[in-house]
Design a protein around this motif. Structure first.
Motif, mmCIF file in Angstrom:
data_model
loop_
_atom_site.group_PDB
_atom_site.id
_atom_site.type_symbol
_atom_site.label_atom_id
_atom_site.label_comp_id
_atom_site.label_asym_id
_atom_site.label_seq_id
_atom_site.Cartn_x
_atom_site.Cartn_y
_atom_site.Cartn_z
ATOM 1 N N LEU A 21 42.426 43.997 37.484
ATOM 2 C CA LEU A 21 41.673 44.835 38.598
ATOM 3 C C LEU A 21 42.558 44.683 39.963
ATOM 4 N N THR A 22 43.140 45.865 40.373
ATOM 5 C CA THR A 22 43.903 45.775 41.701
ATOM 6 C C THR A 22 43.446 46.667 43.016
ATOM 7 N N GLY A 23 43.785 46.096 44.092
ATOM 8 C CA GLY A 23 43.265 46.921 45.100
ATOM 9 C C GLY A 23 44.366 46.974 46.210
ATOM 10 N N ALA A 24 44.043 47.632 47.343
ATOM 11 C CA ALA A 24 44.977 47.910 48.371
ATOM 12 C C ALA A 24 45.782 46.770 48.666
ATOM 13 N N THR A 100 43.312 50.082 38.732
ATOM 14 C CA THR A 100 43.747 50.067 39.933
ATOM 15 C C THR A 100 42.679 50.863 40.633
ATOM 16 N N GLN A 101 42.294 50.535 41.952
ATOM 17 C CA GLN A 101 41.468 51.243 42.904
ATOM 18 C C GLN A 101 42.638 52.189 43.578
ATOM 19 N N LEU A 182 40.389 38.462 33.421
ATOM 20 C CA LEU A 182 40.436 39.367 34.331
ATOM 21 C C LEU A 182 41.246 38.792 35.513
ATOM 22 N N LEU A 183 42.390 39.664 35.837
ATOM 23 C CA LEU A 183 43.203 39.301 36.793
ATOM 24 C C LEU A 183 42.790 40.049 38.358
ATOM 25 N N VAL A 184 42.154 39.738 39.386
ATOM 26 C CA VAL A 184 41.670 40.520 40.359
ATOM 27 C C VAL A 184 42.462 40.294 41.596
ATOM 28 N N ILE A 185 43.239 41.362 41.935
ATOM 29 C CA ILE A 185 44.283 41.226 42.759
ATOM 30 C C ILE A 185 44.207 42.250 44.272
ATOM 31 N N GLY A 186 44.173 41.538 45.257
ATOM 32 C CA GLY A 186 44.438 42.394 46.487
ATOM 33 C C GLY A 186 42.985 43.341 46.883
ATOM 34 N N THR A 187 41.950 43.147 46.307
ATOM 35 C CA THR A 187 40.943 43.642 46.692
ATOM 36 C C THR A 187 39.931 42.740 47.121
ATOM 37 N N SER A 188 39.127 43.625 48.315
ATOM 38 C CA SER A 188 38.103 42.796 49.187
ATOM 39 C C SER A 188 36.539 42.896 48.277
ATOM 40 N N ALA A 189 36.783 43.840 47.208
ATOM 41 C CA ALA A 189 35.579 43.860 46.424
ATOM 42 C C ALA A 189 34.416 44.202 46.981
ATOM 43 N N GLN A 190 34.734 45.154 48.015
ATOM 44 C CA GLN A 190 33.451 45.769 48.840
ATOM 45 C C GLN A 190 33.137 47.373 48.331
ATOM 46 N N VAL A 191 34.129 47.984 47.569
ATOM 47 C CA VAL A 191 33.893 49.182 47.257
ATOM 48 C C VAL A 191 33.067 49.265 45.884
ATOM 49 N N ALA A 192 32.052 49.726 45.647
ATOM 50 C CA ALA A 192 31.427 49.958 44.334
ATOM 51 C C ALA A 192 31.730 51.488 43.837
ATOM 52 N N PRO A 193 31.612 52.051 42.453
ATOM 53 C CA PRO A 193 31.183 50.584 41.444
ATOM 54 C C PRO A 193 32.523 49.663 41.026
ATOM 55 N N ILE A 209 40.502 35.356 37.360
ATOM 56 C CA ILE A 209 41.647 34.651 38.323
ATOM 57 C C ILE A 209 41.643 35.783 39.479
ATOM 58 N N GLU A 210 41.541 35.115 40.546
ATOM 59 C CA GLU A 210 41.803 35.926 41.836
ATOM 60 C C GLU A 210 42.854 35.831 42.700
ATOM 61 N N ILE A 211 43.476 36.636 43.060
ATOM 62 C CA ILE A 211 44.820 36.484 44.004
ATOM 63 C C ILE A 211 44.572 37.370 45.261
ATOM 64 N N ASN A 212 44.449 36.414 46.329
ATOM 65 C CA ASN A 212 43.989 37.203 47.378
ATOM 66 C C ASN A 212 44.591 36.368 48.755
ATOM 67 N N LEU A 213 44.916 36.996 49.994
ATOM 68 C CA LEU A 213 45.259 36.036 51.050
ATOM 69 C C LEU A 213 43.998 35.517 51.580
ATOM 70 N N GLU A 214 42.847 36.071 51.388
ATOM 71 C CA GLU A 214 41.830 35.240 51.915
ATOM 72 C C GLU A 214 40.583 35.257 50.874
ATOM 73 N N PRO A 215 39.558 34.281 50.727
ATOM 74 C CA PRO A 215 38.608 34.525 50.272
ATOM 75 C C PRO A 215 37.559 35.808 50.167
ATOM 76 N N THR A 216 36.875 36.205 49.197
ATOM 77 C CA THR A 216 36.234 37.366 49.018
ATOM 78 C C THR A 216 34.758 37.039 48.534
ATOM 79 N N LEU A 217 33.965 38.116 48.506
ATOM 80 C CA LEU A 217 32.759 37.886 47.750
ATOM 81 C C LEU A 217 32.500 37.364 46.578
ATOM 82 N N LEU A 218 33.748 37.303 45.874
ATOM 83 C CA LEU A 218 33.944 37.125 44.343
ATOM 84 C C LEU A 218 34.125 35.574 44.475
ATOM 85 N N THR A 219 34.966 35.223 45.357
ATOM 86 C CA THR A 219 35.569 33.798 45.234
ATOM 87 C C THR A 219 34.716 32.643 45.021
#
Ligand code: NAD
Length: 246
Positions: A21-24, A100-101, A182-193, A209-219
């Motif tokens: 699941l990828t984001g911006a 991808t979003q 599930l690899l979650v990459i580069g999303t702040s996980a703030q956009v539903a659904p 597995i999450e890859i991000n510059l900073e922790p998110t709500l999922l972390t």
């Protein structure tokens, strides 16, 4: 970090069906700013004035100021090592589908073959009035681009307030409910659904597995392995370890 990457690689190698699941954030290193970080689009354009379907319906010319800026940036962007790395994982048979979003087409340009574009793609535009659809190249010479019927065209991307295309929505949730990782990459996980996909996967027993510059709500809640840093560095590093394990 090395140990964490190894742990993530083992999760991918053991699972029968892997998703991403990828984001911006995955496209930031390609030169496309994300929405929420400093310098992102929403710092300069108010969402309610520029990012909603009702704003487009009332003032399409105004919304096209933002869309034109976004389009110019996206057209110049090239896939980065994170996009290429996911393409490589698909080639190796270790990544079933990328959800991808993003609307930038960079996963496909980076070699991925199975991509669900949850929020659409800016390569085509449609007329909200008569439903005619155009390739971007056919109409990009004028801003805002117009339909043969005279109405201003809208890129086939989902604005806030629009429904997610049902096919991609159902397919994503169905895959998530049977995936093993599930690899979650580069999303702040703030956009539903889209941000509900990790919880669906977790309920199915998937390793997250999450890859991000900073922790998110999922972390702190759903994530099993958090790889903190740039996707363009960490995805290729993960792919190298996976290749070593096979
Ligand atoms: P977001 O802007 O809310 O969050 C981006 C996330 O990526 C942040 O958590 C940030 O820490 C992280 N990030 C930034 N650079 C990174 C890097 N180099 N490596 C790893 N992580 C990095 O993005 P979102 O969650 O995708 O939600 C924004 C919405 O805007 C989405 O719906 C998306 O459709 C849309 N959008 C798309 C694009 C695009 O197509 N490239 C660009 C901007 C916004």
């Amino acid at each position: 970090m090395e140990e964490k990457i190894k742990k993530a690689a083992k999760i991918l190698c053991r699972s029968k069906l892997n998703l991403a699941l990828t984001g911006a954030g995955i496209s930031v290193e390609s030169g496309i700013p994300d929405f929420r970080s400093k310098g992102g689009l929403w710092e300069r354009y108010d969402i309610s004035e520029y990012g909603t379907i009702s704003a487009f319906e009332s003032h399409p010319e105004k919304v096209w100021k933002m869309l034109a800026e976004m389009d110019a940036v996206v057209q110049q962007a090239e896939p980065n090592p994170a996009h290429n790395g996911l393409g490589r994982l698909q080639e190796m048979g270790l990544l079933h589908t990328i959800i991808t979003q993003n609307i930038d087409n960079l996963h496909q340009e980076g070699g991925a073959s199975r991509v669900i574009e949850y929020h659409g793609n800016c390569k085509t535009l449609s007329c909200l009035w008569c439903n005619r659809q155009y390739e971007r190249e056919e109409v990009a010479h004028e801003i805002p681009p117009q339909c043969a019927c005279g109405q201003i065209l809208k890129p086939d991307v989902i604005l806030f307030g629009e429904s997610i295309p049902l096919k991609g929505l159902h397919e994503s949730h169905e895959l998530a409910s049977s995936c093993g990782a599930l690899l979650v990459i580069g999303t702040s996980a703030q956009v539903a659904p889209a941000n509900t996909i990790p919880a669906v996967a977790k309920r199915a027993g998937a390793g997250i597995i999450e890859i991000n510059l900073e922790p998110t709500l999922l972390t702190g809640s759903l994530t099993d392995v958090f790889l903190q840093g740039k996707a363009g560095t960490l995805v290729p590093a993960l792919v190298r370890v996976v290749e070593g394990l096979l």
